[in-house]
Design an enzyme around this catalytic site. Sequence first.
Site, short mmCIF file in Angstrom:
data_model
loop_
_atom_site.label_atom_id
_atom_site.label_comp_id
_atom_site.label_asym_id
_atom_site.label_seq_id
_atom_site.Cartn_x
_atom_site.Cartn_y
_atom_site.Cartn_z
N MET A 1 -0.14 2.68 8.05
CA MET A 1 0.78 2.80 9.19
C MET A 1 0.60 4.15 9.90
O MET A 1 0.07 5.09 9.33
CB MET A 1 2.23 2.69 8.68
CG MET A 1 2.51 1.38 7.99
SD MET A 1 4.11 1.36 7.13
CE MET A 1 5.26 1.41 8.49
N ASP B 1 1.10 -2.15 6.50
CA ASP B 1 0.72 -2.50 5.12
C ASP B 1 1.92 -2.66 4.19
O ASP B 1 1.93 -3.57 3.35
CB ASP B 1 -0.33 -1.52 4.55
CG ASP B 1 0.12 -0.08 4.47
OD1 ASP B 1 1.24 0.24 4.89
OD2 ASP B 1 -0.69 0.75 3.97
O1 LIG Z 1 2.86 6.33 5.86
C1 LIG Z 1 3.07 5.38 5.12
C2 LIG Z 1 4.34 4.64 5.21
O2 LIG Z 1 5.29 5.23 6.06
C3 LIG Z 1 2.02 4.95 4.14
O3 LIG Z 1 2.56 4.10 3.17
C4 LIG Z 1 0.84 4.31 4.85
O4 LIG Z 1 1.24 3.06 5.35
C5 LIG Z 1 -0.42 4.22 3.98
O5 LIG Z 1 -0.31 3.37 2.91
P1 LIG Z 1 -1.36 3.22 1.67
O6 LIG Z 1 -2.74 3.37 2.19
O7 LIG Z 1 -0.97 4.24 0.66
O8 LIG Z 1 -1.07 1.83 1.18
#
Ligand SMILES: O=C(CO)[C@@H](O)[C@H](O)COP(=O)(O)O
Length: 497
Positions: free
Chosen positions: A81, A239
Site C-alpha cells: 500500500m 494487500d
Molecule cells: O504500509 C502498510 C500498511 O499500511 C504495509 O502493510 C504495506 O501494505 C506493505 O505490506 P507487506 O509487504 O508487508 O505485506
Amino acid sequence: MSYVLGIDIGTSSLKGIILNQKGEVKATESSQYDVNYPYPNFSEQDPKQWIRALKEVLKKLNAHHEGILAKIAGISFSGQMHSLVLLDELGEVIRPAILWNDTRTFKECKEIKEKMGSKILQITKNIPLEGFTLPKVLWVKKNEPGNWKRVWKMLLPKDYVRYWLTGAIHMDFSDASGTLMFNPETKEWSQEILNKFDISPDIMPTPVSSQQEVGKIKSNIAREFSISPNVSVFAGGADNACAALASGVIEKQDAMVSIGTSGVFLSYEEKITNNYDGKLHYFCHVIPERYYSMGVTLSAGNSLKWFKETFATEKTYSELLANIHEVPPGSHGLVFTPFITGERTPYFDPDIKGAFIGISAQHTLDDFGRSVVEGITFSLRESQELLQKETGRVYEKIVSVGGGAKNPDWLQIQSDVFQSNVYSLETEEGPGYGAAMIAAVGIGWFATFEECSKEFVQQQKMTTPHAENIDKYNTVFNIYKQIYRKTAGISRLLKNI
Ligand SMILES: O=C(CO)[C@@H](O)[C@H](O)COP(=O)(O)O
Ligand SMILES: Nc1ncnc2c1ncn2[C@@H]1O[C@H](COP(=O)(O)OP(=O)(O)O)[C@@H](O)[C@H]1O
C-alpha cells in the site's frame, strides 16, 4: 475448467497464484526483489523490478504447469500500500517508487497538519503519517521540481503493474483510501485536499471498486505469455484488505495478524462511523461498503530478515528458528524492539531505533532469534491492545498469515502473547489468494465476497495458548513497553552520528 489468477506485488517479492472454481491452488510461482535504502529514512524500489518479476512469474507458471495461463478467465491484483509511482506522459516511470516504509517526510506531515488541522482526519479518516502517499507527493514536489513537472499520473504499485498489462489507469477504493487524498465515504478524491496542496486532479487515477473490470491485457503481452485476449482484468485491492479477505476475516469479532515485511493487526469494520481519532488506520475494504481498522509494525518480518542477513547469512529461516522452542519465553532475559525503520502504531515515530536490551555473555544465536520473534510479536500486541480498547471487542478468533505464519513455534508464541487461539490457513498464500478471490467474484463465479469466502477459505484451528506462558509473557511485555520511552531520547542522539 477455467481458472483465476491473483498477482501480489509484495515488498519482498511478486507472487502469482492460480485457483480453480473450488478455491484449490493449481499453481503458484514467485520472484524476489530488493528494497534500496540509499539514505537513512529512505526506502525505494525500481518499478522495473516488478515488471521483471511479473514476466518471470508468468513464464514459470506456463513452464511448470503446461500452458496453464491459457485457461485463465480472470485476473486481479493485490499490492503493497501507499508506495508512490510517478509516470510521465509516455507512461514511463519518472523516479524510483517511494515505499510505504520510507519515513523521509516528517516535514511534509507537519505541513499537512498545519494546513489542514483536524479536517484531514474528518475527510480521510486518517492522520498524516510518513508512510502515506500524500506526504511523498509533497516531498517530490518540493525536492524534485524537475520530476514533478513531468508527472502525468500517480499510481500505487499494483496499479502500475496493471497499467503495464492493460494500458488503463485506475486505483481501487481500498488503495485510494491509503493515499490521504481520498474520501472513503463519498469514494472520490478530495477536491479540498488536492486544492490545498496544489495537486492537479488530472494526475489522479479513476477510483473504482475492487471487482470492477478495468480492461483487457494488451495483445502483444497476451500473445507472449499465451494468455487469452478475452481475459477480464479486475482492479484488485490493498494487500492487507486482500489478505483479510483470504483469511475469512469478515466478522467484527475476527481479527487478522499478518507478518510480512510489515506487521499488521487488523479488525473488520461494518461502518465508517468511527475513526478512532487516527490512533489506528481506517481504510475501505475490498468488500463493497465495508471497512477495516488496523495497527502497523513497520519492520515485522523485515526485522527477522535483517537479523538473518546480518548475523546468520548462511541459514534459511527454518534453520535460524529451528531451536527457538528450546529457549524459554523471555529468551533468557533478552528483549528486542523491532524499530529498525522507525515505528508506526502506537508511537508514530520515524526516528526511533531498534534495540536489544539485556545482552549477557551466555546468550546464544537461538536466544537472539527467539527474542527477535518475540519482539515483533510484542509490537503487534501493542496494536491488539489498542484495537481492543478502542473497539471494545475481544477477538475470539485471530487468523495469522504471511511469512511469519510459516513457523509453528512462532504461531505458538503468537497464541501465548495474544492470549488467544490463533488459526492458520490450509492454503497460506497471503494477499495473492485474496486477489484471485476478487477475480472469482468479478467473473461471476460468486454473487458476493461472503459467498466466495465460505466456499474458498479453509481455516485450521492450530494453536491455543499455553497457560504457563501467559504470566511470563505479561511480565516481559510490560518490560518491552518501557523500552520505547527509555530509548527515544538516545535514538535522537544517535541519529546525528
Ligand atoms: O504500509 C502498510 C500498511 O499500511 C504495509 O502493510 C504495506 O501494505 C506493505 O505490506 P507487506 O509487504 O508487508 O505485506
Ligand atoms: N519459514 C519462515 N519462518 C519464519 N518467518 C518467515 C519464513 N519465511 C519467511 N518469513 C518471514 O516472512 C517475511 C516475508 O513475508 P511475505 O508475506 O512474503 O512478505 P511481503 O508480502 O512483504 O513481500 C520475511 O521477511 C521473513 O521475516
